[in-house]
Design an enzyme around this catalytic site. Structure first.
Site, PDB file in Angstrom:
ATOM      1  CG  ASP A  95      -2.298   3.182   9.608  1.00 59.25           C
ATOM      2  OD1 ASP A  95      -2.701   3.297  10.775  1.00 59.25           O
ATOM      3  OD2 ASP A  95      -1.355   3.841   9.148  1.00 59.25           O
ATOM      4  CG  ASP A 149       0.495  -5.464   7.759  1.00 56.30           C
ATOM      5  OD1 ASP A 149       0.243  -4.520   8.539  1.00 56.30           O
ATOM      6  OD2 ASP A 149       0.981  -5.288   6.637  1.00 56.30           O
ATOM      7  CD  GLN A 192       3.077  -7.121   4.105  1.00 63.65           C
ATOM      8  OE1 GLN A 192       4.079  -7.045   3.379  1.00 63.65           O
ATOM      9  NE2 GLN A 192       2.590  -6.056   4.732  1.00 63.65           N
ATOM     10  N   GLY A 219       3.906  -3.879   2.132  1.00 66.20           N
ATOM     11  CA  GLY A 219       5.305  -4.250   2.033  1.00 66.20           C
ATOM     12  C   GLY A 219       6.049  -3.674   0.851  1.00 66.20           C
ATOM     13  CG  ASP A 269      -2.184   5.731   2.276  1.00 67.54           C
ATOM     14  OD1 ASP A 269      -1.518   6.157   3.236  1.00 67.54           O
ATOM     15  OD2 ASP A 269      -2.126   4.543   1.896  1.00 67.54           O
ATOM     16  CB  CYS A 307      -3.413  24.723 -10.216  1.00 64.92           C
ATOM     17  SG  CYS A 307      -4.127  24.149  -8.660  1.00 64.92           S
ATOM     18  CB  CYS A 309      -5.899  24.882  -5.613  1.00 66.05           C
ATOM     19  SG  CYS A 309      -4.296  25.717  -5.455  1.00 66.05           S
ATOM     20  CB  CYS A 312      -3.253  28.287  -8.229  1.00 66.33           C
ATOM     21  SG  CYS A 312      -1.897  27.119  -7.960  1.00 66.33           S
ATOM     22  CG  HIS A 338      -0.612  23.723  -5.357  1.00 67.13           C
ATOM     23  ND1 HIS A 338      -1.252  24.125  -6.516  1.00 67.13           N
ATOM     24  CD2 HIS A 338       0.439  22.959  -5.751  1.00 67.13           C
ATOM     25  CE1 HIS A 338      -0.607  23.632  -7.549  1.00 67.13           C
ATOM     26  NE2 HIS A 338       0.420  22.926  -7.126  1.00 67.13           N
TER      27      HIS A 338
END
Length: 384
Positions: A95, A149, A192, A219, A269, A307, A309, A312, A338
């Site tokens: 970013d 921005d 924006q 925004g 994200d 799950c 993972c 788990c 997890h």
């Protein structure tokens, strides 16, 4: 010059605006829609790159502002770029630093040239311009860079948002002109305009003229109610090019990720899954679980029986609760593994539902177990 980032549309949902696609980057392909873990300071907290690959993280984010302050973008560049510095050979998005700078409040001053701010670390003064932001990101070597921005707060006056949005557009042009590595690093423009439809339309129109290889909705997730956020998306996403990636900045809860995808967003994200994991909260197919709670003291079942993972498959709620209650770092690591696995698998399943034209069925079934997103009141109330 051809962009190093290419979007490939594979299939559109017949029920919603969701779409299945691929983003081709210099460091590999990204299947969309996708959730991207955040590695603010060149690391996804509590995770090694190998563990991220094990849960099929396809792309991660790092933060320009934080890496500029420590260790310094010159150090990262000397190390061979962010990929080598952190031992990650898959795509990276950075970013611009804009959100972090503008979140400093009275510690920063904005003018046409850029932003003067005080470091949150030591109070030292710095000045970042659009050109400086791209210089830093060029040094980091990310596959996708974000234009510098201003992210305005909610609520904000129409006149202020208009001035800010128009300055953001001028900054976007300067960012594009400043890119010293356009054959390997792409810049995404950021739409924006706050909560104002006319300003969103103006922002999109003017940014599309600059022909960025991808666009983000900025925004939002700044304190506005969920219904307003979705309304803004409903009229903003259709303004974005169909042949380029669409990125929503700052969403990391399962319900938001689903709602974004059915509105045509490809990328999202957030620090949410890693942050709440460190505080002892995990996402499961039946909703959130606060693992510190006393009711889990003798619960020898996995965090989520559905799950697969590492956490788990190998540990119980009782054990992970114990780790948190005695401040063992393994507790945070297992909860983080997890949560990220949960969201990445959610997006894999969502992509499969697009492929099979059953997005609304998938959405309904997920909410019935997890706890519904009640933005529209009824699960079947979604309309194109």
């Amino acid at each position: 010059m051809n962009s190093p980032i290419k979007y490939e549309l594979i299939k559109e949902s017949s029920e919603t605006k969701a779409r299945l696609g691929k983003i081709h980057t210099p460091h590999g392909e990204i299947e969309t829609p996708i959730f991207m873990p955040v590695g603010t300071r060149a690391t996804v907290k509590a995770m090694t790159p190998e563990e991220l690959k094990e849960i099929n993280a396809q792309i991660i984010l790092s933060n320009t502002y934080h890496l500029y302050l420590k260790p310094g973008h010159d150090i990262v560049e000397e190390a061979g770029g962010l990929h080598k510095f952190m031992n990650w050979d898959r795509p990276i998005l950075t970013d611009s630093g804009g959100f972090q700078v503008f979140s400093l409040g009275n510690m920063r001053k904005i003018n046409e040239d850029g932003v003067e701010f005080k470091s949150h670390i030591d109070g030292s003064k710095h000045f970042i311009t659009p050109e400086k932001s791209i210089e830093i990101q060029n040094a980091l070597g990310s596959d996708i860079m974000m234009a510098f921005d201003e992210c305005v707060s909610y609520p904000s006056d129409w006149h202020y948002v208009k001035d800010s949005m128009e300055r953001t557009t001028r900054w976007a042009k300067r960012c594009k002109d400043a890119n010293k590595n356009p054959d390997k690093q792409a810049i995404f423009g950021i739409i924006q305009g706050g909560m104002y439809k006319d300003l969103r339309e103006q922002s999109a129109r003017e940014l599309l003229e600059l022909d960025f290889p991808g666009y983000a909705v900025g925004g939002l997730s700044v304190g506005e109610p969920a219904d307003i956020l979705m309304q803004v998306l409903d009229y903003t996403v259709p303004l974005m090019p169909a042949d380029k990636p669409r990125y929503f900045m700052g969403a990391g809860s399962p319900d938001y990720l689903i709602e974004l995808a059915i509105r045509g967003i490809d990328m999202a994200d957030c620090v949410l899954p890693t942050r709440i994991a460190r505080n002892g909260t995990v996402m499961t197919s039946r909703g959130k679980v606060v693992i510190r709670n006393a009711k889990h003291k003798r619960d020898f079942t996995p965090l989520d029986p559905e799950c697969s993972c590492y956490a788990c498959k190998n540990y119980s709620k009782a054990y992970i609760r114990h780790l948190f209650n005695v401040d063992e770092i393994l507790g945070s690591r297992l909860a983080t593994i997890h949560n990220l696995h949960f969201l990445i698998k959610l997006m894999e399943d969502l992509r499969e539902s697009i492929r099979e034209d059953r997005v609304l069925e998938f959405r309904r079934d997920f909410y019935l177990k997890y706890g519904g997103f009640d933005y529209l009141g009824k699960l079947d109330n979604y309309r194109l």
